[in-house]
Design a protein around this motif. Sequence first.
Motif, PDB file in Angstrom:
ATOM      1  N   THR A 165      11.139 -58.855  38.804  1.00 33.07           N
ATOM      2  CA  THR A 165      11.033 -60.137  38.110  1.00 33.07           C
ATOM      3  C   THR A 165      10.173 -61.131  38.879  1.00 33.07           C
ATOM      4  N   ASN A 166      10.348 -61.175  40.201  1.00 36.43           N
ATOM      5  CA  ASN A 166       9.641 -62.196  40.994  1.00 36.43           C
ATOM      6  C   ASN A 166       8.692 -61.626  42.043  1.00 36.43           C
ATOM      7  N   ASN A 167       8.870 -60.369  42.440  1.00 37.26           N
ATOM      8  CA  ASN A 167       8.098 -59.837  43.564  1.00 37.26           C
ATOM      9  C   ASN A 167       7.509 -58.469  43.235  1.00 37.26           C
ATOM     10  N   TYR A 168       6.498 -58.134  44.060  1.00 37.56           N
ATOM     11  CA  TYR A 168       5.922 -56.795  43.995  1.00 37.56           C
ATOM     12  C   TYR A 168       6.638 -55.904  45.004  1.00 37.56           C
ATOM     13  N   LEU A 169       6.972 -54.705  44.604  1.00 43.79           N
ATOM     14  CA  LEU A 169       7.592 -53.732  45.498  1.00 43.79           C
ATOM     15  C   LEU A 169       6.513 -52.982  46.278  1.00 43.79           C
TER      16      LEU A 169
END
Length: 208
Positions: free
Chosen positions: A136-140
């Motif tokens: 939702t908020n970050n790149y893995l």
Amino acid sequence: LTINVSETKEVEKNEKIFPSNLVATKDGVIKYLEIKSGYSAVRVNQAVKKGDLLVSGVAQFKNGVAEFFNSKGVVLAETEAEFIKTLPLKQEVYVKTGKTTKKNVLQFFGLNIPLYIGSLKGNYTKTIEKNYIKTTNNYLPIRLVTASFYEIEKIQIIKTEQELKNELSKMATKALKTEKIKKVLSYKDDFTVKNGYVTIKRKAKCLE
């Protein structure tokens, strides 16, 4: 033919710098002088040959006193350049067959995990697309790499004389666009067609 300016320096072990000269590396006619350090040994519209002194790093005065410089400046000359290239009318080229194969690899903490089985045979061109997996908020720190392989095959084509002349003319123009050549003043193309080959010989007057 071109004229380039080279700076010659002699350095002793104690790093003392001796005077240097600017010399011509090719034949030409001087068209512009901007001397920042040193004394000009030539004038505008003067013809010079390879090895001629352009800017001197030593000034000898009448009273016997000598002054030394590291010669610096801009020297532009009208020169002659030549470009010769030959291409065949019959050419072998690679074209896409329309067959495309995609293969995916999952990159995870430095590991490459193939998501496909088997290998490809034949000739292909390849493009790569990389996509990070996002929450939702970050790149893995995981990304999916997709390689698209486009099958190609070799075929023979026959170009017209005019097509090759146009192609060779563009190649000549590109070849004369160098850092040394500031401007192409004029040029003349001579084409010859013989035994299935087209040859261009371009002679150009340049400012460099």
